[in-house]
Write a protein that holds these residues in place. Structure first.
Motif, PDB file in Angstrom:
ATOM      1  N   GLU A 270       0.822  -1.204   0.000  1.00 18.33           N
ATOM      2  CA  GLU A 270       0.000   0.000   0.000  1.00 18.33           C
ATOM      3  C   GLU A 270       0.857   1.255   0.000  1.00 18.33           C
ATOM      4  OE1 GLU A 270      -3.521   2.063   2.750  1.00 18.33           O
ATOM      5  OE2 GLU A 270      -2.514   0.227   3.377  1.00 18.33           O
ATOM      6  N   ALA A 271       1.970   1.244   0.768  1.00 17.00           N
ATOM      7  CA  ALA A 271       2.862   2.401   0.795  1.00 17.00           C
ATOM      8  C   ALA A 271       3.504   2.626  -0.577  1.00 17.00           C
ATOM      9  CB  ALA A 271       3.932   2.206   1.863  1.00 17.00           C
ATOM     10  N   GLN A 272       3.891   1.539  -1.228  1.00 17.88           N
ATOM     11  CA  GLN A 272       4.486   1.678  -2.555  1.00 17.88           C
ATOM     12  C   GLN A 272       3.485   2.217  -3.558  1.00 17.88           C
ATOM     13  OE1 GLN A 272       6.026  -2.178  -3.513  1.00 17.88           O
ATOM     14  NE2 GLN A 272       7.787  -2.011  -2.126  1.00 17.88           N
ATOM     15  N   VAL A 274       0.943   4.093  -2.933  1.00 16.91           N
ATOM     16  CA  VAL A 274       0.704   5.507  -2.640  1.00 16.91           C
ATOM     17  C   VAL A 274       1.839   6.366  -3.188  1.00 16.91           C
ATOM     18  CG1 VAL A 274       0.524   7.193  -0.774  1.00 16.91           C
ATOM     19  CG2 VAL A 274      -0.751   5.052  -0.630  1.00 16.91           C
ATOM     20  N   GLU A 275       3.089   5.859  -3.033  1.00 15.29           N
ATOM     21  CA  GLU A 275       4.239   6.608  -3.548  1.00 15.29           C
ATOM     22  C   GLU A 275       4.183   6.689  -5.079  1.00 15.29           C
ATOM     23  OE1 GLU A 275       9.139   6.463  -3.348  1.00 15.29           O
ATOM     24  OE2 GLU A 275       7.919   4.935  -2.335  1.00 15.29           O
ATOM     25  N   GLN A 276       3.813   5.585  -5.730  1.00 13.71           N
ATOM     26  CA  GLN A 276       3.695   5.604  -7.186  1.00 13.71           C
ATOM     27  C   GLN A 276       2.588   6.562  -7.637  1.00 13.71           C
ATOM     28  OE1 GLN A 276       3.134   1.591  -8.487  1.00 13.71           O
ATOM     29  NE2 GLN A 276       5.190   0.918  -7.866  1.00 13.71           N
ATOM     30  N   ASP A 278       1.662   9.235  -6.076  1.00 14.41           N
ATOM     31  CA  ASP A 278       2.164  10.606  -5.923  1.00 14.41           C
ATOM     32  C   ASP A 278       3.104  10.966  -7.069  1.00 14.41           C
ATOM     33  OD1 ASP A 278       0.717  10.710  -3.609  1.00 14.41           O
ATOM     34  OD2 ASP A 278       2.422  10.265  -2.282  1.00 14.41           O
ATOM     35  N   THR A 279       3.976   9.993  -7.447  1.00 14.10           N
ATOM     36  CA  THR A 279       4.898  10.258  -8.547  1.00 14.10           C
ATOM     37  C   THR A 279       4.141  10.459  -9.859  1.00 14.10           C
ATOM     38  OG1 THR A 279       6.567   8.898  -7.441  1.00 14.10           O
ATOM     39  CG2 THR A 279       6.903   9.367  -9.772  1.00 14.10           C
ATOM     40  N   GLN A 280       3.147   9.612 -10.095  1.00 12.03           N
ATOM     41  CA  GLN A 280       2.373   9.749 -11.320  1.00 12.03           C
ATOM     42  C   GLN A 280       1.597  11.069 -11.355  1.00 12.03           C
ATOM     43  OE1 GLN A 280       2.425   7.891 -13.947  1.00 12.03           O
ATOM     44  NE2 GLN A 280       3.781   6.292 -13.126  1.00 12.03           N
TER      45      GLN A 280
END
Length: 767
Positions: A270-272, A274-276, A278-280
């Motif tokens: 889930e953290a990954q 969310v980070e992806q 944000d990056t997208q």
């Protein structure tokens, strides 16, 4: 059995006995061995021979066939003793009982046994060799000093070795057996402590307790904990319940552990995500801004192409600065070329390259990091042009080609050189090479071909028109060309062609006009070849000029010829000009000095004349030993004449030729010049039309070969003028007066007059 049958049987046995007794008498066979008669139906005797008695050999066996076992005597199957006939015969031949047959006992000891194979059995079912055969092989090997092991013995030893190795592997390094690890059980409290968030019911806690050495099962009765011990002899209901509870608890703990690990993995995933996201989102916002900025490239507020180009350049430069790290990712070079292409096409249509060579150069220099950026894929073997290179090749190069071919005057190099210098850093390497090789070099070669140094010298080449033809422009281009055209030692190339022209200049240059214009440029361009050209073409002319055009005359001295020679001093080594003076100047000077000293001289005037001449020669030449020796030679003649007085007219020796040998740098002479007392008239060298034609062919790169044939009508010698190095092709011609008559290739008997023009060059080239 009835009586009649029994009687027939008895008679038959008696008949067989009588026949056996008659046939038992042996006959002597090969080497004295006994053999049965031909009528005998009994089997052959054993290898030991038949006994001497008349016993039936099958009698002791109940009338059956022998079993194949050897007899105790070892003599044979007949059971004869040591005094039997066969034994005596074998003893005479050297046989010893208990040893093998043969003179040295190498034969077998026991009779050969037969090995019966079961009916229908194949090879390998039974051992083919009998025990007697194996023993005989071992005995024969022992006699040879060898040890023969049976295959079965070898297999047995292998099995023993493998068994010993397995036992060795089962033990540890110290020799003690490795103990198997004992299973360890956790208590419910330990499980609860290890599993975060796991709560074990109290009922299970009271049922399972494996902390002690012996297994204990606890039960709960009215809230009291009572321990009961169980043995392995019988299992009660409590033990079964305890085991079932323990199994349920372990399964529950394993499931809890799996769920806990899955929960952690889901949280990490889930953290990954969310980070992806944000990056997208950040990239989406960045792309939105980029699309907006690219859309602004189309919004220009002027009709002037130059102003539009400036506006687009400013916007692209801003994108280049903002997205420096994402240039390749967002393919900004392609975006920039797409924005510039229509403006660049319109700009090229109105551009005059030779009049405004720096047009749009400043704009493209600002965008050079963006436009000239190459993709990483270009490091592979695939070769392809970038969008910017394609734009330059398809739009810029055609416009420049048209200007250089149609508008550029090769004798004025500044517009073309300014154009290339301004655009050199912005052009792809292959485009720059194309401009030089396909546009500039052919133009320079054409201009060099149009320069006729021999014809210019005949038409007073000092005129402004001829001066413009001098290849000043060629020296300007040498810094931009490669070694093919800048190395004068190459067989072909611009500088090689210019060197041939320079040799013609040296051969035809009027020495009275002073130095050749641009001689320093020739020296810098040709390098070591410059000295070779001067030595082979100019130095002989300087020597001939001193020999024919210079005289020593004290009454009316003309120094023009000497000055014409001395002005070339900076371009020769001092020793070369010193040798030239010794060979051509001093013989004339010594001769005039001798005439003066032998005709009642005034020695003060002679001394003054000597000092004046010494001052006319440069000091660098006077310091040479060979020149100083000539001056000292004149001083000795003056001193000797002063001492001889009136006798000098008859006793003063004539000046001798210079002792120094003529060097290879100077033209050799068979006899040193001896100028007469009176100056001789100048001989004008007449140049024939054939010499002019040969020089013209050399300038045009043609070859003139004599055919050793004559014209059938007028008898003039025939020549072949061709451009081929093999001497073939071209045209056949002859000279008559100052006219070249060329043979018609189609009609061999027709000869056409032709001048020294391009048409003759084309015919010589086969066009």
């Amino acid at each position: 059995m009835d009586s009649s049958t029994n009687a027939r049987h008895k008679r038959k046995v008696a008949d067989m006995s009588s026949d056996s007794e008659e046939d038992a008498r042996p006959t002597m066979g090969f080497r004295g061995f006994a053999r049965p008669s031909s009528r005998s139906e009994s089997p052959p005797a054993s290898m030991g021979g038949l006994g001497s008695g008349r016993r039936n050999p099958w009698k002791n066996n109940g009338g059956n066939m022998p079993s194949g076992r050897s007899t105790p005597s070892g003599g044979g199957g007949g059971g004869g003793g040591a005094n039997s006939f066969a034994a005596r015969m074998m003893a005479k031949m050297g046989y010893v009982e208990g040893q093998g047959l043969g003179s040295s006992g190498q034969g077998i000891v026991n009779p050969i046994e037969a090995q019966a194979r079961p009916s229908g059995a194949g090879l390998g079912v039974v051992r083919e060799k009998t025990k007697q055969a194996r023993e005989e092989e071992k005995r024969a090997a022992a006699q040879r000093g060898e040890i023969l092991e049976d295959s079965s013995d070898e297999e047995r030893k292998k099995r023993q070795r493998k068994k010993a190795e397995r036992k060795k592997e089962a033990r540890s390094g110290s020799g003690t057996p490795v103990a198997r690890p004992k299973p360890q059980f956790r208590t419910a409290r330990e499980m609860e402590a290890d599993m975060e968030g796991l709560e074990v019911p109290n009922v299970l806690k009271s049922l399972v307790d494996a902390t002690g050495k012996e297994q204990r099962v606890l039960t709960s009765t009215a809230g009291l904990m009572v321990s009961q011990e169980f043995v392995n002899q019988g299992e009660g209901e409590a033990l079964k319940i305890a085991r079932r509870a323990r199994n349920d608890l372990e399964a529950f703990a394993d499931e809890w552990k799996g769920l806990t690990e899955r929960k952690r993995f889901i949280e990490l995933e889930e953290a990954q995500i969310v980070e992806q996201m944000d990056t997208q989102q950040l990239r989406s916002d960045q792309l939105t801004e980029l699309v907006t900025a690219i859309g602004q490239l189309e919004l220009v507020q002027s009709d002037d192409t130059r102003v539009q180009f400036d506006q687009v350049t400013d916007k692209l430069e801003a994108l280049q600065t903002k997205y420096q790290a994402e240039i390749d990712e967002y393919r900004l070079p392609e975006v920039a070329v797409a924005a510039l292409h229509p403006l660049f096409r319109r700009a090229m249509e109105d551009w005059e390259p030779l009049q405004e060579p720096t047009f749009l150069v400043s704009n493209l220099r600002r965008l050079r990091p963006l436009l000239s950026r190459k993709k990483n894929s270009e490091l592979t073997q695939r070769q392809s042009t970038t969008p910017y290179e394609t734009m330059i090749y398809t739009l810029w190069l055609p416009r420049v080609r048209s200007a250089l071919l149609n508008e550029w005057d090769v004798f004025d190099s500044s517009p073309a050189t300014s154009l290339l210098v301004a655009w050199k850093d912005l052009l792809p390497p292959f485009v720059y090479a194309n401009v030089l090789d396909q546009l500039v070099v052919p133009k320079l070669a054409g201009g060099l071909k149009a320069w006729k140094p021999r014809a210019s010298s005949r038409r007073h080449g000092s005129s402004p028109a001829n001066s413009a033809r001098f290849p000043w422009w060629l020296f300007t281009w040498l810094q931009y060309l490669d070694d093919r055209h800048t190395n004068p030692k190459q067989a072909t190339g611009l500088l090689s062609d210019a060197k041939r022209k320079f040799r013609v200049v040296l051969d035809t240059w009027d020495l009275g006009r002073g130095l050749i214009s641009g001689i320093e440029l020739w020296r810098d361009a040709l390098g070591s070849e410059f000295d070779v050209c001067l030595r082979n073409h100019l130095l002989p002319r300087l020597a001939r000029h001193l020999r024919e055009d210079f005289d020593v005359n004290p009454q009316d001295q003309d120094l023009t010829a000497l000055e014409n020679v001395l002005q070339w001093q900076p371009f020769f080594k001092p020793n070369v000009l010193g040798l030239l003076l010794v060979a051509e100047f001093f013989p004339k000077w010594h001769h005039i000095l001798y005439i003066w000293l032998t005709n009642d001289p005034n020695y003060d005037e002679v001394a003054e004349w000597f000092s004046w001449w010494r001052g006319q020669i440069p000091a660098t030449l006077n310091e040479l030993t060979i020149v100083d020796d000539e001056w000292n030679k004149g001083l000795r003649s003056m001193d000797l004449a002063s001492r001889l007085g009136d006798r000098a007219a008859t006793e003063l020796p004539l000046p001798t030729a210079p002792e120094t040998a003529t060097p290879s740098d100077l033209p050799k002479q068979d006899h040193p010049p001896q100028p007469p007392p009176e100056p001789k008239p100048r001989v004008v060298e007449e140049i024939s039309f054939k010499d002019i034609l040969e020089s013209w062919c050399q300038e045009q790169g043609l070859i003139m070969l004599p055919l050793r044939e004559a014209h059938p009508q007028n008898g003039q010698p025939l020549f072949r003028i061709t451009a081929s190095a093999t001497g073939k092709g071209g045209v056949v011609a002859y000279l008559q007066g100052d006219v070249v008559w060329v043979q018609n290739k189609r009609a061999k008997g027709v000869w056409e007059p032709m001048g020294l023009e391009e048409r003759l060059v084309e015919k010589a080239e086969g066009k």
